[in-house]
Scaffold this motif. Structure first.
Motif, PDB file in Angstrom:
ATOM      1  N   GLN A  67       0.828  -1.208   0.000  1.00 18.47           N
ATOM      2  CA  GLN A  67       0.000   0.000   0.000  1.00 18.47           C
ATOM      3  C   GLN A  67       0.861   1.256   0.000  1.00 18.47           C
ATOM      4  O   GLN A  67       1.787   1.389   0.791  1.00 18.47           O
ATOM      5  N   GLY A  68       0.510   2.187  -0.896  1.00 18.64           N
ATOM      6  CA  GLY A  68       1.215   3.460  -0.944  1.00 18.64           C
ATOM      7  C   GLY A  68       0.325   4.656  -0.733  1.00 18.64           C
ATOM      8  O   GLY A  68       0.806   5.794  -0.695  1.00 18.64           O
ATOM      9  N   TYR A  69      -0.974   4.404  -0.572  1.00 23.70           N
ATOM     10  CA  TYR A  69      -1.957   5.483  -0.444  1.00 23.70           C
ATOM     11  C   TYR A  69      -3.027   5.024   0.543  1.00 23.70           C
ATOM     12  O   TYR A  69      -3.561   3.916   0.423  1.00 23.70           O
ATOM     13  N   ALA A  70      -3.317   5.857   1.513  1.00 22.78           N
ATOM     14  CA  ALA A  70      -4.344   5.521   2.490  1.00 22.78           C
ATOM     15  C   ALA A  70      -5.688   5.279   1.806  1.00 22.78           C
ATOM     16  O   ALA A  70      -5.995   5.899   0.790  1.00 22.78           O
ATOM     17  N   TRP A  71      -6.443   4.349   2.366  1.00 21.98           N
ATOM     18  CA  TRP A  71      -7.841   4.067   1.992  1.00 21.98           C
ATOM     19  C   TRP A  71      -7.990   3.329   0.668  1.00 21.98           C
ATOM     20  O   TRP A  71      -9.098   3.204   0.148  1.00 21.98           O
ATOM     21  N   THR A  72      -6.909   2.831   0.093  1.00 17.95           N
ATOM     22  CA  THR A  72      -7.053   1.981  -1.085  1.00 17.95           C
ATOM     23  C   THR A  72      -7.380   0.556  -0.619  1.00 17.95           C
ATOM     24  O   THR A  72      -6.940   0.126   0.449  1.00 17.95           O
ATOM     25  N   PRO A  73      -8.145  -0.202  -1.407  1.00 15.95           N
ATOM     26  CA  PRO A  73      -8.585  -1.529  -0.950  1.00 15.95           C
ATOM     27  C   PRO A  73      -7.511  -2.592  -1.116  1.00 15.95           C
ATOM     28  O   PRO A  73      -6.617  -2.482  -1.954  1.00 15.95           O
ATOM     29  N   HIS A 111       6.777   4.947   5.517  1.00 19.61           N
ATOM     30  CA  HIS A 111       6.806   4.077   6.695  1.00 19.61           C
ATOM     31  C   HIS A 111       5.516   4.161   7.511  1.00 19.61           C
ATOM     32  O   HIS A 111       5.144   3.219   8.212  1.00 19.61           O
ATOM     33  N   GLY A 112       4.772   5.285   7.364  1.00 18.94           N
ATOM     34  CA  GLY A 112       3.496   5.415   8.056  1.00 18.94           C
ATOM     35  C   GLY A 112       2.419   4.486   7.536  1.00 18.94           C
ATOM     36  O   GLY A 112       1.409   4.267   8.190  1.00 18.94           O
ATOM     37  N   LEU A 113       2.632   3.923   6.357  1.00 17.87           N
ATOM     38  CA  LEU A 113       1.689   2.972   5.777  1.00 17.87           C
ATOM     39  C   LEU A 113       2.146   1.523   5.936  1.00 17.87           C
ATOM     40  O   LEU A 113       1.390   0.599   5.658  1.00 17.87           O
ATOM     41  N   THR A 137      -3.844  11.455   8.086  1.00 15.85           N
ATOM     42  CA  THR A 137      -3.440  12.321   9.196  1.00 15.85           C
ATOM     43  C   THR A 137      -4.538  12.463  10.241  1.00 15.85           C
ATOM     44  O   THR A 137      -4.320  13.027  11.310  1.00 15.85           O
ATOM     45  N   GLY A 138      -5.725  11.962   9.944  1.00 11.43           N
ATOM     46  CA  GLY A 138      -6.860  12.008  10.846  1.00 11.43           C
ATOM     47  C   GLY A 138      -8.018  11.287  10.181  1.00 11.43           C
ATOM     48  O   GLY A 138      -7.897  10.800   9.055  1.00 11.43           O
ATOM     49  N   VAL A 139      -9.141  11.230  10.836  1.00 10.24           N
ATOM     50  CA  VAL A 139     -10.293  10.543  10.263  1.00 10.24           C
ATOM     51  C   VAL A 139     -10.741  11.271   8.997  1.00 10.24           C
ATOM     52  O   VAL A 139     -11.169  12.420   9.043  1.00 10.24           O
ATOM     53  N   GLY A 140     -10.591  10.603   7.866  1.00 11.28           N
ATOM     54  CA  GLY A 140     -11.008  11.180   6.595  1.00 11.28           C
ATOM     55  C   GLY A 140     -10.102  12.267   6.059  1.00 11.28           C
ATOM     56  O   GLY A 140     -10.430  12.917   5.070  1.00 11.28           O
ATOM     57  N   GLU A 143      -2.472  13.538   3.731  1.00 10.61           N
ATOM     58  CA  GLU A 143      -1.593  14.433   2.977  1.00 10.61           C
ATOM     59  C   GLU A 143      -0.625  13.637   2.116  1.00 10.61           C
ATOM     60  O   GLU A 143      -0.280  12.496   2.429  1.00 10.61           O
ATOM     61  N   LEU A 144      -0.205  14.268   1.024  1.00 16.15           N
ATOM     62  CA  LEU A 144       0.827  13.701   0.173  1.00 16.15           C
ATOM     63  C   LEU A 144       2.185  13.901   0.825  1.00 16.15           C
ATOM     64  O   LEU A 144       2.480  14.977   1.344  1.00 16.15           O
ATOM     65  N   VAL A 145       3.011  12.864   0.779  1.00 16.87           N
ATOM     66  CA  VAL A 145       4.341  12.918   1.395  1.00 16.87           C
ATOM     67  C   VAL A 145       5.351  12.252   0.467  1.00 16.87           C
ATOM     68  O   VAL A 145       4.991  11.437  -0.386  1.00 16.87           O
ATOM     69  N   ALA A 146       6.606  12.614   0.646  1.00 16.49           N
ATOM     70  CA  ALA A 146       7.663  11.953  -0.116  1.00 16.49           C
ATOM     71  C   ALA A 146       7.783  10.499   0.323  1.00 16.49           C
ATOM     72  O   ALA A 146       7.679  10.197   1.518  1.00 16.49           O
ATOM     73  N   PRO A 147       7.987   9.570  -0.605  1.00 20.86           N
ATOM     74  CA  PRO A 147       8.181   8.168  -0.210  1.00 20.86           C
ATOM     75  C   PRO A 147       9.406   8.010   0.678  1.00 20.86           C
ATOM     76  O   PRO A 147      10.399   8.726   0.536  1.00 20.86           O
TER      77      PRO A 147
END
Length: 374
Positions: A67-73, A111-113, A137-140, A143-147
């Motif tokens: 996973q590289g993006y929050a909320w992807t299935p 690393h946060g993912l 960063t919170g519910v819903g 933010e975009l961040v460098a890998p």
């Protein structure tokens, strides 16, 4: 009938498609949380667009590290399989055909993912540039961040990843998908192995082009063993020019993209898979693929060929009429127009796209685009 070439039936594997219009994989980041599970809202979204001749799900990660993006299935837990089953049931109720796109982002993560905050995995410990991951960063909110800086996979871990692709393919069939597409494009994990820029290994997975294609070859063979060649496609992004410096785009431009991707397509031809999908550069004023490359793709590959990349119906129909494409994918227009095939065949006007609602959120900009009312 307008653009008739797009509305002739075509065989794909063992299935007859009702038209040649493809609803392609489009990241929308609306999975149910916690667990990255395909949601009821996603079932509505896909069902609305089932008039496409062929559909491919948004990228669905094959394991937590993918996973590289929050909320992807995802498609590696039983809950995720059951969530996707609701989607496939809805599509099949409308007589649609849908494949699952199997996705691992490799180094395009943070690393946060990652499980336990670990470094992302990649063929080599080379940090991605001109790319972004997306963290919550919170519910819903996010933010975009460098890998993050990745770590290089061991050979044993590469073999385990091949098995994870096969397991994900099995899960997709259990979830009711008609087949699977391997995501080998856009600078993600398989593309990283193929690329001379991201892969600087000195073992059997690096160095020569033959070695850099080994991971692709092994994944294709493993997935074919699970689903059969008729239910498998692979997606590439053969970029022939560098991207703008200020553009966040994660494709990789090889020194000889023509040779690189024709050799990659030979791997697919050897396995007899159903199709290859070519995703072209899709930014404003992007150059067309060289005609010589399109011809060599057709000469090299005996399966179906799909092209995607800011196509109009007219341009797509011309490519089919020329015999260079079998199917044409329409991304942004299909997001904003759930009845896109009807609009194309009848010459009806298109709804405009709302770019602000592409990623994350609710039904707004997802399932509330209207069909044509006359």
């Amino acid at each position: 009938m307008q653009h008739q070439a797009l509305f002739t039936p075509v065989e794909l594997g063992g299935v007859t498609l009702k038209n040649r219009i493809v609803f392609p994989p489009l990241t929308r980041q609306r999975s149910a949380q916690p667990g990255d599970i395909a949601s009821d809202l996603m079932s509505v979204y896909y069902c609305q667009r089932a008039s496409a001749g062929f559909m491919v799900s948004e990228g669905t990660q094959i394991e937590p590290r993918g996973q590289g993006y929050a909320w992807t299935p995802g498609i590696y837990t039983q809950a995720q399989i059951e969530g996707w089953r609701k989607v496939t049931d809805a599509v099949h109720a409308e007589h649609g055909v849908i494949f699952a796109q199997l996705w691992h982002v490799g180094r395009i993560s943070h690393h946060g993912l990652q499980p336990d905050g670990a470094a992302p995995v990649a063929p080599s410990a080379i940090q991605a540039t001109n790319a972004k991951a997306f963290i919550e960063t919170g519910v819903g909110t996010g933010e975009l961040v460098a890998p993050s800086m990745p770590r290089a996979l061991t050979v044993a871990e590469i073999k385990e990843l091949v098995a994870l692709y096969a397991r994900a393919a099995s899960n997709a069939i259990e979830a009711g998908f008609d087949g699977v597409e391997i995501h080998a494009a856009n600078g993600y994990l398989i593309n990283q192995f193929i690329s001379e820029h991201a892969n600087q290994r000195d073992d059997e997975y690096g160095g020569s082009l033959h070695n850099r294609l080994r991971f692709l070859r092994e994944v294709v063979e493993a997935v074919v063993a699970v689903v059969g060649p008729d239910r498998l496609g692979v997606r590439f992004t053969p970029l022939f020019t560098s991207t703008d410096q200020d553009r966040v785009y994660i494709g990789l431009v090889e020194q000889d993209p023509h040779e690189t991707y024709i050799e990659a397509i030979k791997v697919l031809e050897a396995s007899g898979i159903a199709y290859v999908s070519i995703a072209e550069a899709d930014w404003d004023n992007a150059p067309d693929l060289p005609e010589s490359f399109r011809r060599d793709v057709r000469d090299t590959f005996s399966g179906r060929i799909i092209y995607a990349g800011r196509y109009t119906a007219e341009r797509g129909a011309r490519l089919v009429e020329a015999g260079l494409a079998d199917l044409v994918a329409f991304g942004r227009p299909f997001i904003a127009n759930p009845d896109l095939p009807a609009r194309i065949v009848n010459g009806w006007p298109l709804n405009p796209l709302n770019p602000s609602s592409l990623y994350g959120g609710t039904a707004a900009g997802f399932t509330d685009y209207p069909t044509y009312a006359g």
